[in-house]
Design a protein around this motif. Structure first.
Motif, PDB file in Angstrom:
ATOM      1  N   VAL A  79      19.791  69.679  59.630  1.00  0.00           N
ATOM      2  CA  VAL A  79      19.199  69.906  58.312  1.00  0.00           C
ATOM      3  C   VAL A  79      19.350  68.655  57.443  1.00  0.00           C
ATOM      4  N   LEU A  80      20.502  68.000  57.550  1.00  0.00           N
ATOM      5  CA  LEU A  80      20.716  66.762  56.797  1.00  0.00           C
ATOM      6  C   LEU A  80      19.675  65.708  57.162  1.00  0.00           C
ATOM      7  N   LYS A  81      19.326  65.663  58.430  1.00  0.00           N
ATOM      8  CA  LYS A  81      18.311  64.690  58.872  1.00  0.00           C
ATOM      9  C   LYS A  81      16.964  64.973  58.229  1.00  0.00           C
ATOM     10  N   GLU A  82      16.637  66.260  58.075  1.00  0.00           N
ATOM     11  CA  GLU A  82      15.369  66.614  57.432  1.00  0.00           C
ATOM     12  C   GLU A  82      15.308  66.077  56.007  1.00  0.00           C
ATOM     13  N   TYR A  83      16.442  66.032  55.358  1.00  0.00           N
ATOM     14  CA  TYR A  83      16.509  65.525  53.984  1.00  0.00           C
ATOM     15  C   TYR A  83      16.816  64.022  53.936  1.00  0.00           C
ATOM     16  N   ASN A  84      16.980  63.427  55.088  1.00  0.00           N
ATOM     17  CA  ASN A  84      17.310  62.000  55.173  1.00  0.00           C
ATOM     18  C   ASN A  84      18.636  61.696  54.456  1.00  0.00           C
ATOM     19  N   ILE A  85      19.604  62.576  54.658  1.00  0.00           N
ATOM     20  CA  ILE A  85      20.937  62.410  54.065  1.00  0.00           C
ATOM     21  C   ILE A  85      21.859  61.794  55.108  1.00  0.00           C
ATOM     22  N   ASP A  86      22.497  60.701  54.746  1.00  0.00           N
ATOM     23  CA  ASP A  86      23.410  60.002  55.644  1.00  0.00           C
ATOM     24  C   ASP A  86      24.724  60.802  55.732  1.00  0.00           C
ATOM     25  N   PRO A  87      25.080  61.338  56.899  1.00  0.00           N
ATOM     26  CA  PRO A  87      26.305  62.157  57.002  1.00  0.00           C
ATOM     27  C   PRO A  87      27.577  61.388  56.734  1.00  0.00           C
ATOM     28  N   ALA A  88      27.544  60.076  56.946  1.00  0.00           N
ATOM     29  CA  ALA A  88      28.753  59.270  56.749  1.00  0.00           C
ATOM     30  C   ALA A  88      28.975  58.897  55.289  1.00  0.00           C
ATOM     31  N   GLN A  89      27.898  58.875  54.475  1.00  0.00           N
ATOM     32  CA  GLN A  89      28.012  58.376  53.114  1.00  0.00           C
ATOM     33  C   GLN A  89      27.688  59.407  52.043  1.00  0.00           C
ATOM     34  N   GLU A  90      26.870  60.398  52.365  1.00  0.00           N
ATOM     35  CA  GLU A  90      26.346  61.290  51.327  1.00  0.00           C
ATOM     36  C   GLU A  90      26.714  62.755  51.551  1.00  0.00           C
ATOM     37  N   VAL A  91      27.743  62.981  52.362  1.00  0.00           N
ATOM     38  CA  VAL A  91      28.214  64.340  52.618  1.00  0.00           C
ATOM     39  C   VAL A  91      29.689  64.420  52.228  1.00  0.00           C
ATOM     40  N   PHE A  92      30.031  65.406  51.408  1.00  0.00           N
ATOM     41  CA  PHE A  92      31.408  65.630  50.988  1.00  0.00           C
ATOM     42  C   PHE A  92      31.890  66.906  51.679  1.00  0.00           C
ATOM     43  N   ALA A  93      32.724  66.748  52.679  1.00  0.00           N
ATOM     44  CA  ALA A  93      33.186  67.888  53.480  1.00  0.00           C
ATOM     45  C   ALA A  93      34.681  68.080  53.299  1.00  0.00           C
ATOM     46  N   VAL A  94      35.081  69.315  53.002  1.00  0.00           N
ATOM     47  CA  VAL A  94      36.497  69.615  52.842  1.00  0.00           C
ATOM     48  C   VAL A  94      36.874  70.828  53.688  1.00  0.00           C
ATOM     49  N   ALA A  95      38.128  70.848  54.096  1.00  0.00           N
ATOM     50  CA  ALA A  95      38.684  71.995  54.809  1.00  0.00           C
ATOM     51  C   ALA A  95      39.933  72.442  54.075  1.00  0.00           C
ATOM     52  N   THR A  96      40.123  73.758  53.989  1.00  0.00           N
ATOM     53  CA  THR A  96      41.254  74.300  53.244  1.00  0.00           C
ATOM     54  C   THR A  96      42.347  74.796  54.196  1.00  0.00           C
ATOM     55  N   SER A  97      43.046  75.849  53.833  1.00  0.00           N
ATOM     56  CA  SER A  97      44.289  76.205  54.515  1.00  0.00           C
ATOM     57  C   SER A  97      44.130  76.519  56.001  1.00  0.00           C
ATOM     58  N   ALA A  98      42.980  77.047  56.422  1.00  0.00           N
ATOM     59  CA  ALA A  98      42.811  77.407  57.832  1.00  0.00           C
ATOM     60  C   ALA A  98      42.892  76.182  58.734  1.00  0.00           C
ATOM     61  N   VAL A  99      42.459  75.041  58.236  1.00  0.00           N
ATOM     62  CA  VAL A  99      42.587  73.793  58.996  1.00  0.00           C
ATOM     63  C   VAL A  99      43.881  73.089  58.625  1.00  0.00           C
ATOM     64  N   ARG A 100      44.225  73.111  57.339  1.00  0.00           N
ATOM     65  CA  ARG A 100      45.417  72.390  56.870  1.00  0.00           C
ATOM     66  C   ARG A 100      46.682  72.848  57.582  1.00  0.00           C
ATOM     67  N   GLU A 101      46.820  74.148  57.828  1.00  0.00           N
ATOM     68  CA  GLU A 101      48.043  74.675  58.412  1.00  0.00           C
ATOM     69  C   GLU A 101      48.015  74.716  59.940  1.00  0.00           C
ATOM     70  N   ALA A 102      46.905  74.328  60.533  1.00  0.00           N
ATOM     71  CA  ALA A 102      46.827  74.325  62.004  1.00  0.00           C
ATOM     72  C   ALA A 102      47.589  73.128  62.563  1.00  0.00           C
ATOM     73  N   ARG A 103      48.380  73.356  63.589  1.00  0.00           N
ATOM     74  CA  ARG A 103      49.146  72.263  64.197  1.00  0.00           C
ATOM     75  C   ARG A 103      48.230  71.201  64.791  1.00  0.00           C
ATOM     76  N   ASN A 104      47.030  71.585  65.178  1.00  0.00           N
ATOM     77  CA  ASN A 104      46.088  70.631  65.783  1.00  0.00           C
ATOM     78  C   ASN A 104      44.953  70.265  64.824  1.00  0.00           C
ATOM     79  N   ARG A 105      45.278  70.179  63.532  1.00  0.00           N
ATOM     80  CA  ARG A 105      44.265  69.858  62.526  1.00  0.00           C
ATOM     81  C   ARG A 105      43.592  68.519  62.796  1.00  0.00           C
ATOM     82  N   ASP A 106      44.366  67.532  63.257  1.00  0.00           N
ATOM     83  CA  ASP A 106      43.779  66.213  63.522  1.00  0.00           C
ATOM     84  C   ASP A 106      42.748  66.291  64.645  1.00  0.00           C
TER      85      ASP A 106
END
Length: 526
Positions: A79-106
């Protein structure tokens, strides 16, 4: 995919996207951002992924769930490609506790990046509070009742419950509690016995968590309102009023909310899925979350609660619109929270304000030397306000006590890295200079250690300039020369204590900036 607007051709807008990776689903919003700081939503996507079910029961995200999440985000990328949005520069992605507390978050973050070029930022609870504050600003602006009284904003997430307290629109506290709907469901399902016994266990777990919440909220004379956020709260609002517009606030009687919670908890998960046409992940968390909201409302003696449609994504959109910079209003909220912490530990506010004003004046005068952004002026300001809070524990080694208190205080809107820097800058306002081997400092990368040195040198010198705690040095003029920094005060006086302190505490400043700091009184015109 729901298209809500069509972008218009204009050089004054940019297309960006925000992604919220939560406990039960992954959501993306594409928006058109205008040069005046406003934005319009163009697309909204939502896909269920049970990250929380893995993390909060097994402590790690399974390989299959990671693959499922990666597939979802890869689909979002198309979908980002349809809008010509650069995923590396124009996307703000966050993860909260479900990823933060996982031992394998990295592992999770790396897999997403390798597949999509999207860099996921795993955010702390304090950052969630900041985004919540940004998200509810339009609601407060439109609702004087919520804005003018004491307001408790609550969201029961999959892993935690977040509470944000405001007084006349100003943040007074922000707390995170390990009372999440997935954790509650796990406690309930792990109990042997009848359904009634399982519901008793759920009630006891919630009441224990709610007691913590209630005891941490300061008592006040003004009326308290309770504003609920989150998917389960929105579900309740839509159930009570099918025509509810999520851009508005809906009031719900606590008695009606309790009836709905009891009704949901009386059904098994499969029946909830069929009756309310929701995913099994949402059905699992619905009953515990509704019950938690009921118990919160009852603990604060509320007859009704308000529900809004604001979400973490709204906060992300607001932050993206501002370019990620800290606005004056946001900084004011941070400092209000800082003052609350200072008062809790009986700080000398007059001395703290004096040292803060001197520190900020030095920071600005030395801009060409340290080349640090406004964000670090705020970090210095907070450190200056709280540098002496350790005196509450004892005068001996109070700089170390200050470091400990700051590291373990709820400072609104500041992330883990910010708080670590603030605590270290405050720790170095006296005694030993920063050096490898000091706890916290030794773990910093070289660039961050240098920032601590730059700010601590300023704070140490500023503290010396109010050695007598008389706040007598005001309206100072700072001149930066090749080999010295001259601090000139307009009024003559006895600054013996300050000069002696500066001679001793100014050594770190000389080491960092290569200049001697000199205190002088303004010469009289002949």
């Amino acid at each position: 995919m729901a298209k809500t607007e069509t972008p218009t051709a204009s050089p004054d807008y940019a297309l960006k996207a925000v992604i919220d990776i939560g406990s039960t689903s992954i959501r993306m919003v594409v928006a058109q951002f205008h040069s005046n700081g406003k934005f319009q939503t163009l697309d909204s996507l939502n896909q269920s992924v049970a990250l929380g079910a893995d993390t909060f029961t097994r402590g790690r995200i399974s390989r299959s769930t990671i693959s499922e999440a990666v597939k979802v985000i890869r689909n979002f990328s198309s979908v980002l490609k349809e809008y010509n949005i650069d995923p590396a520069q124009e996307v703000f992605a966050v993860a909260t506790s479900a990823v933060r507390e996982a031992r394998n978050r990295d592992e999770f973050v790396d897999r997403v990046y390798m597949a999509t070029d999207i860099q996921v930022q795993v955010i702390e609870g304090t950052e969630v509070n900041r985004l919540t504050f940004l998200a509810i600003q339009p609601i407060l602006a439109a609702n004087s009742r919520l804005r003018k009284n004491r307001l408790l904003v609550a969201e029961v997430g999959g892993g935690n419950t977040e509470l944000l307290g405001l007084d006349e629109g100003r943040v007074s506290f922000a707390h995170i509690y390990r009372m999440g709907s997935y954790r509650l469901r796990e406690a309930m399902d792990s109990q042997q016995g009848s359904d009634a016994r399982k519901r008793d266990v759920l009630r006891m777990e919630i009441e224990a968590g709610v007691r913590q919440c209630r005891d941490a909220v300061p008592r006040g004379e003004k009326n308290l309102s309770l504003l609920l956020m989150g998917g389960e709260a929105r579900f309740a609002a839509h159930t009570v009023d099918e025509d509810w517009d999520e851009h508005s606030v809906l009031d719900i009687k606590v008695s009606d909310l309790e009836k709905l919670a009891d009704k949901v908890l009386a059904m098994d998960v499969e029946k909830v899925v069929r009756k309310y046409h929701m995913t099994i992940e949402s059905a699992q968390t619905l009953g515990p979350a509704l019950q938690a909201y009921v118990k919160l409302a009852q603990a604060f003696h509320q007859k009704k609660v308000s529900v809004c449609g604001a979400s973490l994504r709204d906060g992300l959109l607001s932050e993206a619109a501002s370019g990620g910079s800290w606005s004056d209003d946001f900084v004011e909220q941070v400092l209000h929270s800082v003052h609350e912490v200072g008062r809790r530990y009986e700080f000398d506010q007059k001395h703290a304000d004096c040292v803060t004003n001197i520190s900020r004046a030095m920071f600005r005068a030395l801009q060409r030397e340290h080349r640090l952004s406004y964000r670090y002026e705020v970090i210095l300001t907070v450190a200056a306000q709280l540098h002496d809070v350790g005196m509450f524990i004892g005068s001996s080694s109070h700089h170390k006590h200050s470091q400990y208190i700051i590291q373990n205080s709820d400072l609104f809107g500041l992330g883990e890295e910010d708080i670590k820097l603030i605590s270290l800058v405050a720790r170095y306002h006296r005694r030993a200079n920063p050096r490898p081997g000091h706890p916290g400092y030794d773990a910093l990368p070289r660039s961050k250690r240098l920032i601590v040195n730059k700010l601590a040198a300023i704070l140490r010198a500023a503290d010396a300039l109010d050695r007598s705690h008389t706040e007598s040095i005001r309206d100072l003029k700072i001149t930066v020369k090749e080999e010295e920094v001259i601090v000139e005060v307009p009024k003559p006086g006895d600054y013996t204590a300050e000069k002696r302190a500066l001679a001793s505490k100014g050594k770190l400043f000389e080491q960092v900036y290569g200049r001697t700091m000199v205190l002088r009184t303004k010469r009289r015109q002949g």
